[in-house]
Design an enzyme around this catalytic site. Structure first.
Site, PDB file in Angstrom:
ATOM      1  N   GLY A 107       0.607   4.697   5.909  1.00 43.04           N
ATOM      2  CA  GLY A 107      -0.743   4.717   5.327  1.00 43.04           C
ATOM      3  C   GLY A 107      -1.737   3.930   6.162  1.00 43.04           C
ATOM      4  O   GLY A 107      -2.838   3.612   5.685  1.00 43.04           O
ATOM      5  N   LYS A 125       6.974   0.633   8.766  1.00 41.84           N
ATOM      6  CA  LYS A 125       5.881   0.760   7.811  1.00 41.84           C
ATOM      7  C   LYS A 125       4.621   1.198   8.562  1.00 41.84           C
ATOM      8  O   LYS A 125       4.577   1.140   9.773  1.00 41.84           O
ATOM      9  CB  LYS A 125       5.608  -0.570   7.115  1.00 41.84           C
ATOM     10  CG  LYS A 125       6.731  -0.976   6.177  1.00 41.84           C
ATOM     11  CD  LYS A 125       6.394  -2.188   5.325  1.00 41.84           C
ATOM     12  CE  LYS A 125       5.023  -2.165   4.769  1.00 41.84           C
ATOM     13  NZ  LYS A 125       4.709  -0.957   3.990  1.00 41.84           N
ATOM     14  N   THR A 181       0.845  -1.190   0.000  1.00 42.06           N
ATOM     15  CA  THR A 181       0.000   0.000   0.000  1.00 42.06           C
ATOM     16  C   THR A 181       0.883   1.244   0.000  1.00 42.06           C
ATOM     17  O   THR A 181       1.944   1.243   0.625  1.00 42.06           O
ATOM     18  CB  THR A 181      -0.886  -0.024   1.264  1.00 42.06           C
ATOM     19  OG1 THR A 181      -1.760  -1.145   1.179  1.00 42.06           O
ATOM     20  CG2 THR A 181      -1.714   1.252   1.409  1.00 42.06           C
ATOM     21  N   GLY A 182       0.416   2.304  -0.676  1.00 42.16           N
ATOM     22  CA  GLY A 182       1.129   3.586  -0.617  1.00 42.16           C
ATOM     23  C   GLY A 182       1.580   4.047  -1.980  1.00 42.16           C
ATOM     24  O   GLY A 182       1.391   3.362  -2.994  1.00 42.16           O
ATOM     25  N   SER A 183       2.213   5.225  -2.000  1.00 41.28           N
ATOM     26  CA  SER A 183       2.510   5.877  -3.275  1.00 41.28           C
ATOM     27  C   SER A 183       3.713   5.270  -3.996  1.00 41.28           C
ATOM     28  O   SER A 183       3.997   5.652  -5.134  1.00 41.28           O
ATOM     29  CB  SER A 183       2.719   7.382  -3.058  1.00 41.28           C
ATOM     30  OG  SER A 183       3.758   7.596  -2.133  1.00 41.28           O
ATOM     31  N   THR A 184       4.459   4.339  -3.355  1.00 37.46           N
ATOM     32  CA  THR A 184       5.501   3.602  -4.072  1.00 37.46           C
ATOM     33  C   THR A 184       4.975   2.225  -4.491  1.00 37.46           C
ATOM     34  O   THR A 184       5.358   1.705  -5.547  1.00 37.46           O
ATOM     35  CB  THR A 184       6.776   3.430  -3.208  1.00 37.46           C
ATOM     36  OG1 THR A 184       6.973   4.629  -2.441  1.00 37.46           O
ATOM     37  CG2 THR A 184       8.001   3.183  -4.066  1.00 37.46           C
ATOM     38  N   GLU A 197      -0.272  -5.420   5.960  1.00 34.73           N
ATOM     39  CA  GLU A 197       1.049  -5.459   5.319  1.00 34.73           C
ATOM     40  C   GLU A 197       1.952  -6.481   6.010  1.00 34.73           C
ATOM     41  O   GLU A 197       2.715  -7.196   5.365  1.00 34.73           O
ATOM     42  CB  GLU A 197       1.694  -4.069   5.357  1.00 34.73           C
ATOM     43  CG  GLU A 197       0.995  -3.083   4.429  1.00 34.73           C
ATOM     44  CD  GLU A 197       1.505  -1.653   4.532  1.00 34.73           C
ATOM     45  OE1 GLU A 197       1.372  -0.926   3.550  1.00 34.73           O
ATOM     46  OE2 GLU A 197       2.032  -1.265   5.596  1.00 34.73           O
ATOM     47  N   LYS A 199      14.015   7.429   2.265  1.00 32.83           N
ATOM     48  CA  LYS A 199      13.576   6.449   3.272  1.00 32.83           C
ATOM     49  C   LYS A 199      14.750   5.746   3.957  1.00 32.83           C
ATOM     50  O   LYS A 199      14.559   5.041   4.948  1.00 32.83           O
ATOM     51  CB  LYS A 199      12.670   5.395   2.622  1.00 32.83           C
ATOM     52  CG  LYS A 199      11.513   5.936   1.795  1.00 32.83           C
ATOM     53  CD  LYS A 199      10.535   6.674   2.658  1.00 32.83           C
ATOM     54  CE  LYS A 199       9.330   7.215   1.929  1.00 32.83           C
ATOM     55  NZ  LYS A 199       8.501   6.269   1.247  1.00 32.83           N
TER      56      LYS A 199
HETATM   57  C1  5RP Z   1       1.356   2.082   4.289  1.00 37.70           C
HETATM   58  C2  5RP Z   1       2.826   1.899   4.240  1.00 37.70           C
HETATM   59  C3  5RP Z   1       3.554   2.476   3.073  1.00 37.70           C
HETATM   60  O1  5RP Z   1       4.170   1.456   2.371  1.00 37.70           O
HETATM   61  C4  5RP Z   1       4.559   3.461   3.595  1.00 37.70           C
HETATM   62  O2  5RP Z   1       3.888   4.434   4.368  1.00 37.70           O
HETATM   63  C5  5RP Z   1       5.308   4.151   2.451  1.00 37.70           C
HETATM   64  O3  5RP Z   1       4.407   4.929   1.739  1.00 37.70           O
HETATM   65  P1  5RP Z   1       4.831   5.738   0.439  1.00 37.70           P
HETATM   66  O4  5RP Z   1       5.303   4.745  -0.562  1.00 37.70           O
HETATM   67  O5  5RP Z   1       3.556   6.440   0.034  1.00 37.70           O
HETATM   68  O6  5RP Z   1       5.911   6.718   0.824  1.00 37.70           O
HETATM   69  O7  5RP Z   1       3.453   1.307   5.085  1.00 37.70           O
HETATM   70  O8  5RP Z   1       0.834   1.630   5.503  1.00 37.70           O
END
Ligand code: 5RP
Length: 237
Positions: free
Chosen positions: A110, A107, A34-37, A116, A134
Protein backbone atom coordinates in the site's frame (compact mmCIF):
# COMPACT_ATOMS: atom_id res chain seq x y z
CA UNK A 1 -13.21 -19.19 3.93
CA UNK A 2 -12.60 -16.22 1.60
CA UNK A 3 -9.48 -14.09 1.87
CA UNK A 4 -11.59 -11.16 3.16
CA UNK A 5 -13.12 -13.40 5.85
CA UNK A 6 -9.63 -14.59 6.85
CA UNK A 7 -8.49 -10.97 7.23
CA UNK A 8 -11.43 -10.16 9.52
CA UNK A 9 -10.93 -13.30 11.61
CA UNK A 10 -7.16 -13.01 12.03
CA UNK A 11 -7.34 -9.28 12.82
CA UNK A 12 -10.09 -9.51 15.45
CA UNK A 13 -8.62 -12.65 17.06
CA UNK A 14 -5.18 -11.03 17.25
CA UNK A 15 -6.57 -7.93 19.01
CA UNK A 16 -8.50 -10.01 21.56
CA UNK A 17 -5.56 -12.37 22.14
CA UNK A 18 -3.15 -9.46 22.64
CA UNK A 19 -5.56 -7.90 25.15
CA UNK A 20 -5.92 -11.23 26.98
CA UNK A 21 -2.11 -11.62 27.03
CA UNK A 22 -1.73 -8.02 28.33
CA UNK A 23 0.28 -6.99 25.25
CA UNK A 24 -2.47 -4.48 24.49
CA UNK A 25 -3.31 -2.63 27.72
CA UNK A 26 -4.86 0.60 28.99
CA UNK A 27 -2.69 3.70 28.59
CA UNK A 28 -0.42 2.12 26.01
CA UNK A 29 1.18 3.68 22.95
CA UNK A 30 0.31 1.65 19.85
CA UNK A 31 1.40 1.84 16.20
CA UNK A 32 -1.38 1.16 13.71
CA UNK A 33 -0.58 -0.22 10.26
CA UNK A 34 -2.09 0.24 6.84
CA UNK A 35 -4.06 -1.98 4.44
CA UNK A 36 -7.07 -4.23 4.24
CA UNK A 37 -5.96 -6.45 7.17
CA UNK A 38 -4.89 -3.54 9.38
CA UNK A 39 -8.33 -1.93 8.87
CA UNK A 40 -10.31 -4.67 10.69
CA UNK A 41 -7.62 -4.72 13.40
CA UNK A 42 -8.05 -0.97 13.98
CA UNK A 43 -11.84 -1.33 13.89
CA UNK A 44 -11.75 -4.18 16.41
CA UNK A 45 -9.45 -2.18 18.69
CA UNK A 46 -11.93 0.72 18.48
CA UNK A 47 -14.68 -1.68 19.59
CA UNK A 48 -12.66 -2.72 22.63
CA UNK A 49 -12.00 0.94 23.47
CA UNK A 50 -15.71 1.71 23.09
CA UNK A 51 -16.75 -1.19 25.37
CA UNK A 52 -14.22 -0.09 28.00
CA UNK A 53 -11.97 -3.18 27.79
CA UNK A 54 -8.97 -0.90 27.17
CA UNK A 55 -8.76 2.82 27.91
CA UNK A 56 -6.54 5.80 27.09
CA UNK A 57 -4.95 4.27 23.97
CA UNK A 58 -2.52 6.60 22.19
CA UNK A 59 -2.10 5.70 18.50
CA UNK A 60 0.61 6.55 15.99
CA UNK A 61 -0.58 5.85 12.45
CA UNK A 62 1.37 4.78 9.37
CA UNK A 63 -0.58 6.53 6.60
CA UNK A 64 -3.17 9.17 5.81
CA UNK A 65 -5.58 6.26 5.25
CA UNK A 66 -5.20 4.94 8.80
CA UNK A 67 -5.26 8.48 10.18
CA UNK A 68 -8.64 9.07 8.52
CA UNK A 69 -9.92 5.75 9.89
CA UNK A 70 -8.79 6.59 13.45
CA UNK A 71 -10.40 10.02 13.23
CA UNK A 72 -13.64 8.37 12.10
CA UNK A 73 -13.48 5.83 14.94
CA UNK A 74 -12.46 8.34 17.61
CA UNK A 75 -9.03 6.83 18.33
CA UNK A 76 -6.67 9.66 19.39
CA UNK A 77 -3.73 9.99 16.98
CA UNK A 78 -0.29 11.34 17.91
CA UNK A 79 2.99 11.90 16.11
CA UNK A 80 6.07 9.77 16.93
CA UNK A 81 7.62 13.13 17.83
CA UNK A 82 5.01 14.16 20.39
CA UNK A 83 6.43 14.39 23.90
CA UNK A 84 3.79 11.98 25.17
CA UNK A 85 4.99 9.35 22.65
CA UNK A 86 8.70 10.13 22.98
CA UNK A 87 9.64 8.29 19.76
CA UNK A 88 8.86 4.87 21.20
CA UNK A 89 5.80 2.58 21.18
CA UNK A 90 4.71 -0.38 23.27
CA UNK A 91 3.40 -2.36 20.32
CA UNK A 92 2.81 -2.00 16.57
CA UNK A 93 0.26 -4.06 14.64
CA UNK A 94 0.19 -4.27 10.85
CA UNK A 95 -0.52 -6.44 7.80
CA UNK A 96 2.06 -7.98 5.46
CA UNK A 97 2.49 -8.86 1.81
CA UNK A 98 4.65 -11.92 2.47
CA UNK A 99 6.05 -13.68 5.56
CA UNK A 100 8.82 -16.32 5.40
CA UNK A 101 9.48 -19.18 7.89
CA UNK A 102 11.84 -16.95 9.94
CA UNK A 103 9.13 -14.24 10.17
CA UNK A 104 11.01 -11.93 7.83
CA UNK A 105 8.38 -9.82 6.11
CA UNK A 106 7.76 -7.89 2.90
CA UNK A 107 5.55 -4.85 3.38
CA UNK A 108 4.65 -1.81 1.30
CA UNK A 109 1.95 -3.11 -1.01
CA UNK A 110 0.00 0.00 0.00
CA UNK A 111 3.10 2.22 -0.41
CA UNK A 112 3.16 2.96 3.33
CA UNK A 113 6.40 1.05 4.07
CA UNK A 114 8.43 3.98 5.38
CA UNK A 115 6.11 5.05 8.15
CA UNK A 116 5.26 1.40 8.78
CA UNK A 117 8.95 0.68 9.37
CA UNK A 118 9.47 3.76 11.56
CA UNK A 119 6.64 2.51 13.75
CA UNK A 120 7.63 -1.21 13.67
CA UNK A 121 11.30 -0.60 14.43
CA UNK A 122 10.54 1.72 17.33
CA UNK A 123 8.13 -0.62 19.13
CA UNK A 124 8.82 -3.05 21.95
CA UNK A 125 6.65 -5.62 20.18
CA UNK A 126 5.82 -5.90 16.47
CA UNK A 127 2.75 -7.93 15.46
CA UNK A 128 1.75 -9.03 11.97
CA UNK A 129 -1.76 -10.10 11.00
CA UNK A 130 -1.77 -12.02 7.73
CA UNK A 131 -4.20 -14.26 5.87
CA UNK A 132 -2.86 -17.64 4.76
CA UNK A 133 -1.96 -16.45 1.22
CA UNK A 134 0.81 -14.29 2.71
CA UNK A 135 2.79 -17.20 4.17
CA UNK A 136 5.57 -18.23 1.77
CA UNK A 137 8.80 -20.27 1.76
CA UNK A 138 11.12 -17.47 0.65
CA UNK A 139 11.07 -13.78 -0.25
CA UNK A 140 12.10 -11.89 -3.36
CA UNK A 141 10.74 -13.85 -6.31
CA UNK A 142 6.96 -13.55 -6.14
CA UNK A 143 5.62 -10.42 -4.44
CA UNK A 144 7.66 -7.50 -5.75
CA UNK A 145 9.66 -5.73 -3.03
CA UNK A 146 8.62 -2.06 -2.74
CA UNK A 147 11.53 0.38 -2.58
CA UNK A 148 10.74 4.02 -1.69
CA UNK A 149 13.02 6.35 -3.63
CA UNK A 150 13.66 10.03 -4.19
CA UNK A 151 12.18 10.68 -7.65
CA UNK A 152 15.26 12.57 -8.82
CA UNK A 153 17.38 9.44 -8.24
CA UNK A 154 15.18 6.98 -10.17
CA UNK A 155 17.68 6.20 -12.95
CA UNK A 156 20.82 5.69 -10.81
CA UNK A 157 18.86 3.73 -8.18
CA UNK A 158 17.40 1.51 -10.92
CA UNK A 159 20.92 0.87 -12.28
CA UNK A 160 22.21 -0.03 -8.79
CA UNK A 161 19.27 -2.39 -8.19
CA UNK A 162 19.81 -4.01 -11.61
CA UNK A 163 23.43 -4.68 -10.50
CA UNK A 164 21.97 -6.55 -7.50
CA UNK A 165 20.13 -8.76 -10.00
CA UNK A 166 16.70 -7.16 -9.54
CA UNK A 167 14.25 -6.14 -12.22
CA UNK A 168 12.57 -2.78 -11.40
CA UNK A 169 9.12 -1.40 -12.17
CA UNK A 170 8.08 2.15 -11.33
CA UNK A 171 4.72 1.96 -9.54
CA UNK A 172 2.13 3.86 -11.57
CA UNK A 173 -0.84 5.68 -10.09
CA UNK A 174 -4.43 4.54 -10.54
CA UNK A 175 -6.77 7.29 -11.80
CA UNK A 176 -3.71 9.56 -11.60
CA UNK A 177 -1.20 10.13 -14.42
CA UNK A 178 2.40 9.23 -13.64
CA UNK A 179 3.96 7.49 -10.65
CA UNK A 180 2.44 6.82 -7.25
CA UNK A 181 3.56 9.54 -4.84
CA UNK A 182 3.84 8.23 -1.28
CA UNK A 183 2.49 10.00 1.82
CA UNK A 184 6.08 11.26 2.19
CA UNK A 185 6.29 12.72 -1.34
CA UNK A 186 8.49 9.97 -2.78
CA UNK A 187 8.14 7.32 -5.52
CA UNK A 188 8.08 3.51 -5.42
CA UNK A 189 10.12 1.02 -7.44
CA UNK A 190 8.70 -2.51 -7.19
CA UNK A 191 11.56 -4.95 -7.65
CA UNK A 192 11.87 -8.72 -8.13
CA UNK A 193 14.63 -11.32 -8.43
CA UNK A 194 14.70 -14.60 -10.34
CA UNK A 195 16.06 -16.46 -7.27
CA UNK A 196 15.23 -15.97 -3.55
CA UNK A 197 17.50 -13.49 -1.74
CA UNK A 198 18.72 -13.10 1.84
CA UNK A 199 16.23 -10.48 3.10
CA UNK A 200 18.31 -9.37 6.12
CA UNK A 201 21.36 -8.72 3.94
CA UNK A 202 19.35 -7.12 1.12
CA UNK A 203 17.49 -4.80 3.50
CA UNK A 204 20.82 -3.17 4.40
CA UNK A 205 22.41 -3.32 0.94
CA UNK A 206 19.43 -1.65 -0.76
CA UNK A 207 19.27 1.05 1.92
CA UNK A 208 22.94 1.80 1.21
CA UNK A 209 22.10 3.02 -2.30
CA UNK A 210 22.05 6.82 -2.51
CA UNK A 211 18.51 7.92 -3.37
CA UNK A 212 16.79 5.01 -1.61
CA UNK A 213 14.71 6.16 1.34
CA UNK A 214 13.84 2.65 2.60
CA UNK A 215 12.69 -0.74 1.36
CA UNK A 216 9.93 -3.17 2.27
CA UNK A 217 12.08 -5.93 3.83
CA UNK A 218 11.32 -5.94 7.58
CA UNK A 219 13.91 -8.24 9.19
CA UNK A 220 15.18 -6.42 12.27
CA UNK A 221 12.33 -6.41 14.79
CA UNK A 222 10.97 -9.95 14.43
CA UNK A 223 7.18 -9.93 14.74
CA UNK A 224 4.73 -12.30 16.35
CA UNK A 225 2.72 -13.46 13.32
CA UNK A 226 -0.99 -14.26 13.54
CA UNK A 227 -2.21 -16.21 10.54
CA UNK A 228 -4.74 -18.89 9.53
CA UNK A 229 -3.94 -22.61 9.21
CA UNK A 230 -5.43 -25.17 6.81
CA UNK A 231 -8.29 -25.86 9.29
CA UNK A 232 -9.25 -22.16 9.20
CA UNK A 233 -7.98 -21.69 12.77
CA UNK A 234 -5.98 -18.65 13.83
CA UNK A 235 -2.44 -19.59 14.82
CA UNK A 236 0.44 -17.59 16.32
CA UNK A 237 4.03 -18.21 15.36
C1 5RP B 1 0.87 -1.28 3.17
C2 5RP B 1 1.26 -2.63 3.66
C3 5RP B 1 0.17 -3.60 3.95
O1 5RP B 1 0.21 -3.94 5.29
C4 5RP B 1 0.38 -4.80 3.08
O2 5RP B 1 0.41 -4.39 1.72
C5 5RP B 1 -0.74 -5.83 3.27
O3 5RP B 1 -1.93 -5.28 2.80
P1 5RP B 1 -3.31 -6.05 2.91
O4 5RP B 1 -3.58 -6.29 4.35
O5 5RP B 1 -4.29 -5.09 2.27
O6 5RP B 1 -3.20 -7.33 2.13
O7 5RP B 1 2.41 -2.96 3.84
O8 5RP B 1 1.99 -0.54 2.79
Amino acid sequence: MSQAEQKELVASTAIDTLIKDKKIFSGMKIGLGTGSTAVPAVKHLAKRIADGTVKDIKAVVTSFGTQNLCEELGIPVYSMNDKIIGGHLDLAIDGADEVDPQNNVIKGGGAALLREKIVAYNSDQFVIVADSTKVVDSLGTKFHLPVEIIGEARVPVTAALNKLGAECFLREGVRKCGPVITDNGNQILDIVWKEPVDPAKMEDVINGIVGVVDNGFFTKNKPIVFTIDSDCKVIQR
